[in-house]
Design an enzyme around this catalytic site. Structure first.
Site, PDB file in Angstrom:
ATOM      1  N   LYS A  62      38.931  31.364  45.026  1.00 15.01           N
ATOM      2  CA  LYS A  62      38.934  31.956  43.677  1.00 15.01           C
ATOM      3  C   LYS A  62      40.297  31.763  43.008  1.00 15.01           C
ATOM      4  O   LYS A  62      40.396  31.769  41.779  1.00 15.01           O
ATOM      5  CB  LYS A  62      38.500  33.434  43.718  1.00 15.01           C
ATOM      6  CG  LYS A  62      39.341  34.351  44.599  1.00 15.01           C
ATOM      7  CD  LYS A  62      40.504  34.972  43.884  1.00 15.01           C
ATOM      8  CE  LYS A  62      41.401  35.724  44.835  1.00 15.01           C
ATOM      9  NZ  LYS A  62      42.662  36.149  44.240  1.00 15.01           N
ATOM     10  N   THR A  98      40.510  38.132  39.272  1.00 17.74           N
ATOM     11  CA  THR A  98      41.627  37.173  39.281  1.00 17.74           C
ATOM     12  C   THR A  98      41.660  36.341  38.005  1.00 17.74           C
ATOM     13  O   THR A  98      42.729  35.990  37.521  1.00 17.74           O
ATOM     14  CB  THR A  98      41.541  36.281  40.538  1.00 17.74           C
ATOM     15  OG1 THR A  98      41.313  37.120  41.664  1.00 17.74           O
ATOM     16  CG2 THR A  98      42.813  35.521  40.779  1.00 17.74           C
TER      17      THR A  98
HETATM   18  P1  13P Z   1      46.557  36.883  42.006  1.00 18.68           P
HETATM   19  O1  13P Z   1      47.358  36.394  43.174  1.00 18.68           O
HETATM   20  O2  13P Z   1      46.092  35.748  41.146  1.00 18.68           O
HETATM   21  O3  13P Z   1      47.278  37.925  41.239  1.00 18.68           O
HETATM   22  O4  13P Z   1      45.229  37.540  42.616  1.00 18.68           O
HETATM   23  C1  13P Z   1      45.316  38.706  43.347  1.00 18.68           C
HETATM   24  C2  13P Z   1      44.020  39.059  43.975  1.00 18.68           C
HETATM   25  O5  13P Z   1      43.635  38.434  44.929  1.00 18.68           O
HETATM   26  C3  13P Z   1      43.231  40.167  43.422  1.00 18.68           C
HETATM   27  O6  13P Z   1      42.155  40.528  44.234  1.00 18.68           O
END
Ligand code: 13P
Length: 330
Positions: free
Chosen positions: A191, A248
């Protein structure tokens, strides 16, 4: 009886996990922070001023750079550091750990050199032991402020997933369980790649339709990739899949989305990385997933274009046009 948990990491997620776990009076929590000056700063201010500013760390959390003090009696080890640092940190920690301490991983990446999932790195370094992957939409900034969140604990051993559920659950943090650790780990890693693409949509001002298409078709790529490694396709429509993908791709403070947004505005990868405090896992993960997909002949057009933008200097606009003018599909 008190359960002793050692958390490996000094970042936002490690700090959020420490806050969460100390809500239970039956859980004693220590954080192993590798750099003494960082451990000292968190201890003095009772706040992770660099990576989780504005959130008070409960007094009960013991923060130390002394690995032996942090992990020697641990009943559980929680690992909350970026994938690229896991192997080295575990090698240092290994002689101090007792027996086959179970490990909870909140890591969301794939190792660059070996293409291992986090649980595979863990057992490779520490030897065979029970591992749980905790995945799902779980921004540290929100968990640490007790905003409601739901995640999934996945392990090949359901009893361990249930123990983890018990350990982490609070009235503001709901934990489901499943057996699909491969799916939860791969969903959590992939993701981040799609979030870079979603960020490019934001930075390039491509609009809501484009971003929704990236998320939807990105989920198809994630599911295809996961299935080729033995993951359950249904995991990708759950919290660790579409749930984490939405958080995300939509969050204003998401690291991977923000990195994509800056690429979409015309900054170079080097400029962005040199100005970032935290690690955006999606960069290394894109490389690993692209290579694995090539090896297996998997068609992953969004991942391929993100790879070309990150590592081959392709412009986000050209990448967008490549995606839009692919041969027609059913
Ligand atoms: P980021 O590292 O893109 O901030 O994502 C964090 C995440 O995994 C939220 O569940």
């Amino acid at each position: 009886m008190t359960t002793k948990v050692a958390i490996l990491g000094g970042g936002g997620m490690a700090t959020a996990c420490a806050s969460l776990l100390t809500e239970s009076p039956e859980t004693a929590v220590s954080m192993w922070v590798r750099k003494p000056e960082v451990a000292e700063d968190i201890n003095v201010h009772r706040e992770n001023r660099r990576l989780l500013p504005g959130v008070k760390l409960p007094d009960a959390v013991h923060v130390t750079s002394d690995v032996d003090a942090a992990v020697k009696d641990a009943d559980f080890l929680v690992i909350a550091i970026p994938t690229e640092f896991v192997r080295q940190a575990l090698t240092t920690l290994k002689p101090h750990l007792k027996g086959e301490t179970p490990v909870v991983s909140v890591i969301k990446g794939i190792e660059r050199e070996t293409f291992y999932r986090p649980s595979e790195i863990i057992t490779d370094v520490l030897g065979p032991r029970p591992v749980v992957a905790l995945g799902g939409p779980s921004h540290a900034e929100e968990i640490a402020r007790r905003l409601p969140a739901s995640v999934v604990a996945a392990s090949g051993e359901l009893d361990l997933a249930r123990e983890t559920q018990q350990l982490f659950s609070t009235d503001r943090f709901r934990v489901y369980t499943n057996l699909d650790i491969i799916g939860v780990e791969l969903a959590g890693a992939l993701k981040n790649v799609i979030a870079i693409a979603a960020g490019i949509c934001d930075g390039g001002k491509y609009g809501d339709n484009a971003k929704s298409a990236i998320m939807t078709r990105g989920l198809v790529e994630m599911t295809l990739f996961g299935a080729s490694f033995g993951a359950e396709p249904s995991t990708f429509s759950g919290l660790a899949g579409v749930g984490d993908l939405i958080t995300t791709c939509m969050s204003p403070f998401g690291r991977n989305r923000s990195l994509g947004e800056r690429l979409g505005r015309g900054e170079t990868l080097q400029e962005i990385l040199s100005s970032m405090e935290a690690v955006a896992e999606g960069v290394n993960t894109t490389r690993s997933v692209y290579n694995l997909a090539e090896q297996r002949g998997l068609e992953m057009p969004i991942t391929t274009e993100i790879y070309r933008v990150l590592f081959e200097g392709k412009s986000p606009e050209d990448a967008t046009q490549t995606l839009m003018t692919r041969p027609p599909r059913e």
